[in-house]
Write a protein that holds these residues in place. Structure first.
Motif, PDB file in Angstrom:
ATOM      1  N   ASP A  99      -0.617  -4.274  22.888  1.00 23.23           N
ATOM      2  CA  ASP A  99      -1.936  -3.393  22.806  1.00 23.23           C
ATOM      3  C   ASP A  99      -1.731  -2.614  21.854  1.00 23.23           C
ATOM      4  O   ASP A  99      -2.545  -2.460  20.980  1.00 23.23           O
ATOM      5  N   TYR A 100      -0.642  -1.763  22.121  1.00 25.92           N
ATOM      6  CA  TYR A 100      -0.509  -0.569  20.970  1.00 25.92           C
ATOM      7  C   TYR A 100       1.086  -0.371  20.896  1.00 25.92           C
ATOM      8  O   TYR A 100       2.056  -0.704  21.793  1.00 25.92           O
ATOM      9  N   HIS A 101       1.571   0.324  20.161  1.00 26.67           N
ATOM     10  CA  HIS A 101       3.011   0.711  20.003  1.00 26.67           C
ATOM     11  C   HIS A 101       2.341   2.288  20.323  1.00 26.67           C
ATOM     12  O   HIS A 101       1.948   3.136  19.762  1.00 26.67           O
ATOM     13  N   PHE A 102       3.000   2.510  21.623  1.00 21.96           N
ATOM     14  CA  PHE A 102       2.668   4.152  21.902  1.00 21.96           C
ATOM     15  C   PHE A 102       3.693   5.017  21.568  1.00 21.96           C
ATOM     16  O   PHE A 102       5.096   4.966  21.972  1.00 21.96           O
ATOM     17  N   VAL A 103       3.592   6.034  20.888  1.00 18.14           N
ATOM     18  CA  VAL A 103       4.600   7.094  20.349  1.00 18.14           C
ATOM     19  C   VAL A 103       3.989   8.412  20.540  1.00 18.14           C
ATOM     20  O   VAL A 103       2.797   8.826  20.941  1.00 18.14           O
ATOM     21  N   ASP A 104       4.975   9.245  20.464  1.00 17.94           N
ATOM     22  CA  ASP A 104       4.611  10.910  20.740  1.00 17.94           C
ATOM     23  C   ASP A 104       4.101  11.165  19.304  1.00 17.94           C
ATOM     24  O   ASP A 104       4.233  10.653  18.423  1.00 17.94           O
ATOM     25  N   GLN A 105       3.506  12.591  19.562  1.00 16.94           N
ATOM     26  CA  GLN A 105       2.909  13.257  18.154  1.00 16.94           C
ATOM     27  C   GLN A 105       4.032  13.420  17.037  1.00 16.94           C
ATOM     28  O   GLN A 105       3.628  13.156  15.984  1.00 16.94           O
ATOM     29  N   ASP A 106       5.198  13.738  17.694  1.00 19.50           N
ATOM     30  CA  ASP A 106       6.074  13.888  16.382  1.00 19.50           C
ATOM     31  C   ASP A 106       6.399  12.576  15.660  1.00 19.50           C
ATOM     32  O   ASP A 106       6.738  12.688  14.473  1.00 19.50           O
ATOM     33  N   GLU A 107       6.794  11.588  16.543  1.00 16.36           N
ATOM     34  CA  GLU A 107       6.994  10.221  15.666  1.00 16.36           C
ATOM     35  C   GLU A 107       5.828   9.950  14.679  1.00 16.36           C
ATOM     36  O   GLU A 107       5.981   9.349  13.793  1.00 16.36           O
ATOM     37  N   PHE A 108       4.538   9.986  15.436  1.00 18.60           N
ATOM     38  CA  PHE A 108       3.434   9.544  14.567  1.00 18.60           C
ATOM     39  C   PHE A 108       3.482  10.297  13.534  1.00 18.60           C
ATOM     40  O   PHE A 108       2.949   9.754  12.280  1.00 18.60           O
ATOM     41  N   ALA A 109       3.743  11.667  13.286  1.00 21.65           N
ATOM     42  CA  ALA A 109       3.685  12.451  12.312  1.00 21.65           C
ATOM     43  C   ALA A 109       4.640  12.233  11.245  1.00 21.65           C
ATOM     44  O   ALA A 109       4.665  12.023   9.997  1.00 21.65           O
ATOM     45  N   ARG A 110       5.974  11.755  11.726  1.00 29.07           N
ATOM     46  CA  ARG A 110       7.075  11.233  10.704  1.00 29.07           C
ATOM     47  C   ARG A 110       6.776   9.979   9.992  1.00 29.07           C
ATOM     48  O   ARG A 110       6.774   9.780   8.844  1.00 29.07           O
ATOM     49  N   PHE A 131       1.615   4.199   7.212  1.00 26.35           N
ATOM     50  CA  PHE A 131      -0.008   3.431   7.827  1.00 26.35           C
ATOM     51  C   PHE A 131      -0.569   3.284   6.547  1.00 26.35           C
ATOM     52  O   PHE A 131      -0.652   4.152   5.649  1.00 26.35           O
ATOM     53  N   LEU A 132      -1.292   2.116   6.822  1.00 21.00           N
ATOM     54  CA  LEU A 132      -2.523   1.912   5.888  1.00 21.00           C
ATOM     55  C   LEU A 132      -3.428   2.981   6.075  1.00 21.00           C
ATOM     56  O   LEU A 132      -4.247   3.255   5.034  1.00 21.00           O
ATOM     57  N   GLU A 133      -3.940   3.208   7.533  1.00 13.47           N
ATOM     58  CA  GLU A 133      -4.914   4.377   7.556  1.00 13.47           C
ATOM     59  C   GLU A 133      -4.390   4.921   8.872  1.00 13.47           C
ATOM     60  O   GLU A 133      -3.848   4.380   9.670  1.00 13.47           O
ATOM     61  N   TRP A 134      -5.113   6.013   9.120  1.00 16.38           N
ATOM     62  CA  TRP A 134      -4.801   6.864  10.298  1.00 16.38           C
ATOM     63  C   TRP A 134      -5.908   7.574  10.770  1.00 16.38           C
ATOM     64  O   TRP A 134      -6.649   7.903   9.724  1.00 16.38           O
ATOM     65  N   GLY A 179      -2.701   4.798  13.986  1.00 19.96           N
ATOM     66  CA  GLY A 179      -2.288   4.463  12.884  1.00 19.96           C
ATOM     67  C   GLY A 179      -2.036   2.950  12.647  1.00 19.96           C
ATOM     68  O   GLY A 179      -1.735   2.439  13.890  1.00 19.96           O
ATOM     69  N   THR A 180      -2.535   2.312  11.541  1.00 18.97           N
ATOM     70  CA  THR A 180      -2.430   0.995  11.355  1.00 18.97           C
ATOM     71  C   THR A 180      -1.262   0.914  10.300  1.00 18.97           C
ATOM     72  O   THR A 180      -1.020   1.377   9.033  1.00 18.97           O
ATOM     73  N   ALA A 207      -8.026   1.552   1.065  1.00 19.93           N
ATOM     74  CA  ALA A 207      -6.739   0.986   0.999  1.00 19.93           C
ATOM     75  C   ALA A 207      -6.742  -0.509   0.112  1.00 19.93           C
ATOM     76  O   ALA A 207      -5.911  -0.650  -0.664  1.00 19.93           O
ATOM     77  N   ALA A 208      -7.666  -1.210   0.741  1.00 17.85           N
ATOM     78  CA  ALA A 208      -7.653  -2.535   0.492  1.00 17.85           C
ATOM     79  C   ALA A 208      -9.189  -3.201   0.128  1.00 17.85           C
ATOM     80  O   ALA A 208      -9.426  -4.065   1.090  1.00 17.85           O
TER      81      ALA A 208
END
Length: 211
Positions: free
Chosen positions: A56-67, A74-77, A86-87, A117-118
């Motif tokens: 369904d998703y890749h679940f990450v914390d905010q720090d990992e997402f920011a990195r 990401f193509l978009e976020w 984010g994609t 982006a595309a």
């Protein structure tokens, strides 16, 4: 491949206010069509009941997402209801090059970023509920969110719907079966667009040479 002719894949973008049915339509489309896969986004929101990591998703914390965001992964976020989505870029670009289609279940912000982006690869579809009352009923019946979240999503629906004119196609989801059929028709037609048939020139040249 389209009739034996190589083609570039497309990005099928589905958007709607929460509860209008886009996720249900997306799942039905994946079951009915071959050659299309769902883009699996990264998100910072909590996992809902029944959702699976990597499906369904890749679940990450905010720090990992920011990195990931900062290194251009990401193509978009976008930020939606205090959560980030984010994609991932690499799997999408690989699929398009190999002639596979990728479907996106995103809001208007994500759709806008993907178009930026595309622009040549995106086909966008906006899904509307039959009425405001129907939308609220669907959100309540879904029972995944508490009442205060339902109220927040209803307020957010107005802002989401205001962007309907930015999309290539608009479907009013009166009936799920008909809505799925409509999206399938859009996909079939867009797969036949001449600009996406990368092998068409050679096919025609070979055809003419044989005449």
């Amino acid at each position: 491949m389209q009739g034996g002719i190589a083609r570039r894949g497309l990005m099928l973008v589905l958007s709607s206010p929460s509860g209008a049915g886009k996720t249900t339509i997306a799942r039905a489309l994946l079951e009915a069509e071959t050659g299309i896969e769902s883009s699996i986004s990264h998100t910072t929101r909590k996992k809902r009941k029944g959702e699976k990591e990597g499906k369904d998703y890749h679940f990450v914390d905010q720090d990992e997402f920011a990195r990931m965001r900062d290194r251009g992964a990401f193509l978009e976020w976008a930020e939606v209801f205090d959560n980030y989505y984010g994609t991932p870029r690499a799997p999408v670009e690989r699929a398009l090059k190999e002639g596979r289609d990728v479907m996106f279940d995103v809001d208007w912000q994500g759709a806008k970023s993907l178009r930026r982006a595309a622009p040549d690869d995106v086909v966008s579809v906006f899904i509307l509920p039959p009425s405001a009352a129907d939308l609220e009923q669907r959100l309540n019946v879904r029972a995944e969110d508490p009442p205060d979240v339902v109220r927040t999503r209803m307020r957010g629906a107005s802002n989401e719907i205001r962007h309907w004119q930015e999309y290539d196609y608009v479907i009013v989801n009166h009936d799920l079966e008909r809505s799925v059929a409509a999206v399938r028709a859009i996909l079939i037609a867009e797969r036949l667009r001449r600009a996406r048939l990368t092998g068409l020139k050679d096919f025609v040249q070979n055809l003419l040479a044989a005449l």
